[in-house]
Design an enzyme around this catalytic site. Structure first.
Site, PDB file in Angstrom:
ATOM      1  N   ASP A 123       0.898  -1.283  -0.063  1.00 16.93           N
ATOM      2  CA  ASP A 123      -0.067  -0.072  -0.119  1.00 16.93           C
ATOM      3  C   ASP A 123       0.861   1.219   0.031  1.00 16.93           C
ATOM      4  O   ASP A 123       1.876   1.244   0.926  1.00 16.93           O
ATOM      5  CB  ASP A 123      -1.079  -0.017   1.011  1.00 16.93           C
ATOM      6  N   ASN A 131      -2.462  13.038  -3.616  1.00 18.08           N
ATOM      7  CA  ASN A 131      -3.343  13.563  -4.472  1.00 18.08           C
ATOM      8  C   ASN A 131      -3.771  14.897  -4.219  1.00 18.08           C
ATOM      9  O   ASN A 131      -4.038  15.611  -5.207  1.00 18.08           O
ATOM     10  CB  ASN A 131      -4.624  12.772  -4.552  1.00 18.08           C
ATOM     11  N   ASP A 140      -1.294   9.645 -10.171  1.00 19.54           N
ATOM     12  CA  ASP A 140      -1.112   8.502 -11.278  1.00 19.54           C
ATOM     13  C   ASP A 140       0.457   8.287 -11.587  1.00 19.54           C
ATOM     14  O   ASP A 140       0.531   7.141 -11.839  1.00 19.54           O
ATOM     15  CB  ASP A 140      -1.696   9.047 -12.325  1.00 19.54           C
ATOM     16  N   GLU A 166      -4.485   2.300  -4.508  1.00 22.30           N
ATOM     17  CA  GLU A 166      -3.131   2.295  -4.345  1.00 22.30           C
ATOM     18  C   GLU A 166      -2.442   0.919  -3.723  1.00 22.30           C
ATOM     19  O   GLU A 166      -1.452   0.903  -3.422  1.00 22.30           O
ATOM     20  CB  GLU A 166      -2.643   3.626  -3.336  1.00 22.30           C
TER      21      GLU A 166
END
Length: 245
Positions: A123, A131, A140, A166
């Site tokens: 993770d 973000n 991304d 993620e």
């Protein structure tokens, strides 16, 4: 077309030879002679019948051959397109690794074959903050770079997948428990070396927490993934950017 004409003429000549051979063998036995109009008909009739008939036959055969070749080519293209779509449907568009369903399918097949190895559940740390602070384009790019790292560990029996958001999974076959711990650290360090740059030039370093589970022969994929997920939760609770197995 020229080849068809040549083959038709050859067939006509062979028909004439056959006609002459039959006539000179049978007609004398019946008390007759092959001469004059009879000889002319023996030559003309095979030519008049066999050449057009052969031309039609060879033309149709050529059409059939071309149709079969076109059909075979179309089927090959269709098979290639299907394989491309199959691969695309199994691959995550952003990261290039397997989708969750494809990853679980590979994991189940490995279990059915009696395979063993290490299952890593990863993770990316503080991904939501990346973000929120730097934009989804940077997020991304973080996912894409993590996918590139995991893709390097793929082989015929090893595979990686994006399990959601993620979160990633990585299966490494035929590792012992000790080797699994080493592989976890290796992957964690590679991800930690990733440095992203935003459009403004800001450097963003990412890291990952890893939960690992050793998969013995005949393992249950869902149970092992759940165990790896629980270890991942502990790794995050310990401060992230760490490994729990």
């Amino acid at each position: 077309m020229r080849r068809i004409v040549e083959k038709s003429i050859v067939t006509g000549l062979l028909s004439v030879l056959a006609s002459l051979a039959i006539s000179f063998s049978i007609v004398p036995l019946l008390g007759g002679q092959v001469a004059g109009a009879g000889l002319l008909m023996t030559i003309f009739c095979p030519l008049a019948i066999s050449i057009p008939a052969s031309a039609l036959h060879f033309t149709q055969s050529e059409k059939v051959r071309r149709a079969e070749a076109a059909t075979k080519e179309a089927l090959n293209k269709l098979a290639d397109a299907y394989e491309t779509l199959r691969i695309q449907s199994r691959s995550d568009g952003l990261t290039g690794v397997l989708t969750r369903s494809a990853f679980m399918e590979e994991l189940a097949m490995t279990s059915q074959r009696g395979g063993t190895g290490a299952l890593l559940f990863l993770d990316l740390d503080h991904f939501k903050s990346i973000n929120d602070r730097y934009g989804h384009a940077t997020g991304d790019e973080a996912l894409r770079c993590a996918g590139l790292v995991l893709a390097r560990y793929q082989s015929q029996s090893d595979f990686a997948g994006r399990l959601g958001g993620e979160e990633f999974g990585l299966f490494q076959s035929d590792l012992t428990f000790e080797q699994m711990l080493g592989r976890c650290e290796e992957v964690r360090e590679e991800v930690a070396r990733i440095v992203l740059k935003t459009r403004s030039g800001t450097r963003v370093q990412i890291s990952t927490s890893i939960g690992a589970c050793y998969c013995p022969s005949g393992f249950d994929p869902s149970d092992c993934l759940k165990a790896a997920d629980e270890n991942l939760y502990q790794a995050k609770a310990l401060g992230r950017n760490t490994v729990v197995a």
